[in-house]
Design a protein around this motif. Structure first.
Motif, PDB file in Angstrom:
ATOM      1  N   TRP A  23      49.544  65.516  52.010  1.00 50.84           N
ATOM      2  CA  TRP A  23      50.633  66.312  52.571  1.00 50.84           C
ATOM      3  C   TRP A  23      50.123  67.688  52.986  1.00 50.84           C
ATOM      4  O   TRP A  23      49.348  68.327  52.289  1.00 50.84           O
ATOM      5  N   ALA A  24      50.559  68.160  54.127  1.00 48.10           N
ATOM      6  CA  ALA A  24      50.332  69.524  54.618  1.00 48.10           C
ATOM      7  C   ALA A  24      48.851  69.836  54.821  1.00 48.10           C
ATOM      8  O   ALA A  24      48.458  70.997  54.802  1.00 48.10           O
ATOM      9  N   HIS A  31      47.104  66.933  65.095  1.00 46.36           N
ATOM     10  CA  HIS A  31      48.252  67.844  65.193  1.00 46.36           C
ATOM     11  C   HIS A  31      48.494  68.254  66.639  1.00 46.36           C
ATOM     12  O   HIS A  31      49.648  68.294  67.103  1.00 46.36           O
ATOM     13  N   THR A  37      51.120  66.327  60.802  1.00 48.18           N
ATOM     14  CA  THR A  37      50.867  67.464  59.911  1.00 48.18           C
ATOM     15  C   THR A  37      50.237  67.054  58.588  1.00 48.18           C
ATOM     16  O   THR A  37      50.107  67.886  57.691  1.00 48.18           O
ATOM     17  N   ASN A  38      49.845  65.797  58.443  1.00 50.21           N
ATOM     18  CA  ASN A  38      49.257  65.337  57.180  1.00 50.21           C
ATOM     19  C   ASN A  38      48.028  64.474  57.462  1.00 50.21           C
ATOM     20  O   ASN A  38      47.631  64.296  58.612  1.00 50.21           O
TER      21      ASN A  38
END
Length: 229
Positions: A23-24, A31, A37-38
């Motif tokens: 995540w993140a 992107h 985004t992961n």
């Protein structure tokens, strides 16, 4: 798929082969091109393999895009550049989708522990996937066009026919059966027979691999070469 020599034409990984979502932690190219985004570290590993082997790579993982969660097949060329993405369209009931809001049978509470509930779309809306709205095709450098149904999508004949009608010459079915608790062998045997029927009906070969799944190919005459899990 192989050319003469030692280099493969294509490397396909099972769905969620690297079973982390990161995540993140985005991949800059993913992107920029697809707003993902992961999964940055996982994409980087696949990219490094594509570059090292000078071979296109197809892999399936969870992507987070503009707050939406998708089960996605991504396509890297032999230089490691992301060339395309396909979002799974037919979502697995109770594992990827749950249309009943907060309602669920009470025995689910006995069956799933707290951690499983948190990561279940039945209990946590953040873990509900969105269906894709396209049927992207990928093309090998040789010109061969691939359709990439993900997991149970191969059980939907009309979706497979749509991919072939759009130009797919080979169907590549990557899957994961990690949630199967019983009857796995019966399910895999039934799925293989289903792939045979579709390969003969549509006149195209079907390549397949997966976690807790067989790997192999079914030819348009119904003959299958299988490496059992």
């Amino acid at each position: 798929l192989r050319q003469q020599g030692t280099k493969p034409d294509l490397i396909v990984f099972p769905e969620d082969m690297i079973d982390f979502e990161f995540w993140a932690v985005p991949d800059p190219q993913a992107h920029e091109r697809f707003t993902i985004t992961n999964a940055g570290p996982a994409i980087a590993l696949y990219r490094a393999m594509a570059r090292e082997l000078q071979c296109p790579v197809l892999f399936v993982l969870t992507t987070i895009e503009q707050g939406g969660r998708y089960n996605s097949a991504l396509w890297l060329d032999r230089e490691g550049n992301l060339r395309g993405i396909y979002h799974k369209n037919a979502l697995a009931f109770a594992m990827e989708s749950w249309p009943f809001g907060r309602f669920h049978p009470i025995y689910f509470d006995w069956w799933l522990d707290e951690d499983a509930q948190y990561e279940s779309p039945i209990y946590n809306p953040d873990y509900r996937y969105r269906a894709g709205d396209s049927a992207s095709l990928f093309q090998l450098p040789s010109g061969l066009t691939l359709g990439t149904p993900i997991c149970i999508e191969v059980h939907y004949p009309h979706r497979m026919r749509a991919l072939v009608r759009r130009g797919a010459e080979v169907l590549v079915n990557a899957s994961s059966n990690m949630s199967s608790r019983s009857g796995l062998r019966l399910y895999l045997d039934g799925t293989l027979n289903f792939r045979r029927i579709e390969a003969v009906w549509l006149g195209v070969p079907i390549l397949f691999c997966g976690r807790r799944d067989d790997a192999g190919i079914v030819f348009p005459d119904g003959h299958a070469e299988v490496m059992a899990c």
